[in-house]
Design a protein around this motif. Sequence first.
Motif, PDB file in Angstrom:
ATOM      1  N   ILE A 134       0.842  -1.197   0.000  1.00 21.35           N
ATOM      2  CA  ILE A 134       0.000   0.000   0.000  1.00 21.35           C
ATOM      3  C   ILE A 134       0.877   1.247   0.000  1.00 21.35           C
ATOM      4  CG2 ILE A 134      -1.996  -1.087   1.075  1.00 21.35           C
ATOM      5  CD1 ILE A 134      -1.065   0.150   3.736  1.00 21.35           C
ATOM      6  N   ASP A 135       0.351   2.300  -0.593  1.00 21.67           N
ATOM      7  CA  ASP A 135       1.062   3.575  -0.670  1.00 21.67           C
ATOM      8  C   ASP A 135       0.334   4.564   0.234  1.00 21.67           C
ATOM      9  OD1 ASP A 135       2.332   5.933  -1.299  1.00 21.67           O
ATOM     10  OD2 ASP A 135       2.226   5.626  -3.482  1.00 21.67           O
ATOM     11  N   LEU A 136       0.942   4.891   1.356  1.00 22.82           N
ATOM     12  CA  LEU A 136       0.305   5.790   2.326  1.00 22.82           C
ATOM     13  C   LEU A 136       0.056   7.184   1.763  1.00 22.82           C
ATOM     14  CD1 LEU A 136       2.137   4.831   5.656  1.00 22.82           C
ATOM     15  CD2 LEU A 136      -0.115   4.126   4.860  1.00 22.82           C
ATOM     16  N   SER A 137       0.824   7.581   0.762  1.00 20.75           N
ATOM     17  CA  SER A 137       0.601   8.904   0.166  1.00 20.75           C
ATOM     18  C   SER A 137      -0.706   8.947  -0.619  1.00 20.75           C
ATOM     19  CB  SER A 137       1.777   9.298  -0.739  1.00 20.75           C
ATOM     20  OG  SER A 137       1.828   8.455  -1.880  1.00 20.75           O
ATOM     21  N   LYS A 138      -1.284   7.776  -0.927  1.00 15.53           N
ATOM     22  CA  LYS A 138      -2.550   7.710  -1.659  1.00 15.53           C
ATOM     23  C   LYS A 138      -3.745   7.415  -0.749  1.00 15.53           C
ATOM     24  CE  LYS A 138      -0.453   6.513  -6.014  1.00 15.53           C
ATOM     25  NZ  LYS A 138      -0.448   5.623  -7.156  1.00 15.53           N
ATOM     26  N   LEU A 139      -3.544   7.550   0.549  1.00 18.43           N
ATOM     27  CA  LEU A 139      -4.644   7.358   1.498  1.00 18.43           C
ATOM     28  C   LEU A 139      -5.697   8.432   1.262  1.00 18.43           C
ATOM     29  CD1 LEU A 139      -5.702   5.828   4.038  1.00 18.43           C
ATOM     30  CD2 LEU A 139      -4.509   7.551   5.404  1.00 18.43           C
ATOM     31  N   SER A 140      -6.934   8.014   0.983  1.00 18.62           N
ATOM     32  CA  SER A 140      -7.992   8.981   0.662  1.00 18.62           C
ATOM     33  C   SER A 140      -9.090   9.050   1.721  1.00 18.62           C
ATOM     34  CB  SER A 140      -8.612   8.652  -0.692  1.00 18.62           C
ATOM     35  OG  SER A 140      -9.214   7.372  -0.662  1.00 18.62           O
TER      36      SER A 140
END
Length: 193
Positions: A134-140
């Motif tokens: 998972i990419d935490l920068s893409k947490l929406s």
Amino acid sequence: MLLAIWYQYGVSSVLTWLSTIAIVSILAALLSTRYWDAVTKVLHSDSLSNKKSVSKSTATKLLIGIYSAVWLVGLGWFFSIEPKQDRDWMAEVDQRVSYERDATNPDLITLTNVRNFDWQTEEDATEHWDTRTIDLSKLSGVDVTNSYWMGPLIAHTLVSFRFEGDRPLAFSFEIRKEDGESFSALAGFFSTL
């Protein structure tokens, strides 16, 4: 404390019964010392009653001390119990999730043993243990959901994380039942299972 001993060692354990007898005996003795004055006034003269009052006070202090010591030892034992991971777990809780953070990009986290079962019935499922990055920068977004059962006071909390362009990832704290074990709300209060 007695419930913790019963859940840890079971009804057929000698330790369970010895502990129960000891604690109940101490409590019974404490309760009986409370009524010594009334009993001695009825059965004996005032002078004998005064001697019994001194004896009652000493006995009560001793019994409270013994009970407190037993209680503290039991509390220490309860908090020293370490969870056992080497059990025959039910399929849906057999694996434990673990993670690793990418050394070059701290926003990337790889999770292993993510449960992704295909359930056909309540008991029948095809097991899938996934590895997801998972990419935490893409947490929406983050959603918190409670699943209630046994009335409005008992719930199971789930936290679901949403990511741009990826599937959500849900986490929850669950009891880890052994194969063939059933859920017990009372036993859930004890770490001894």
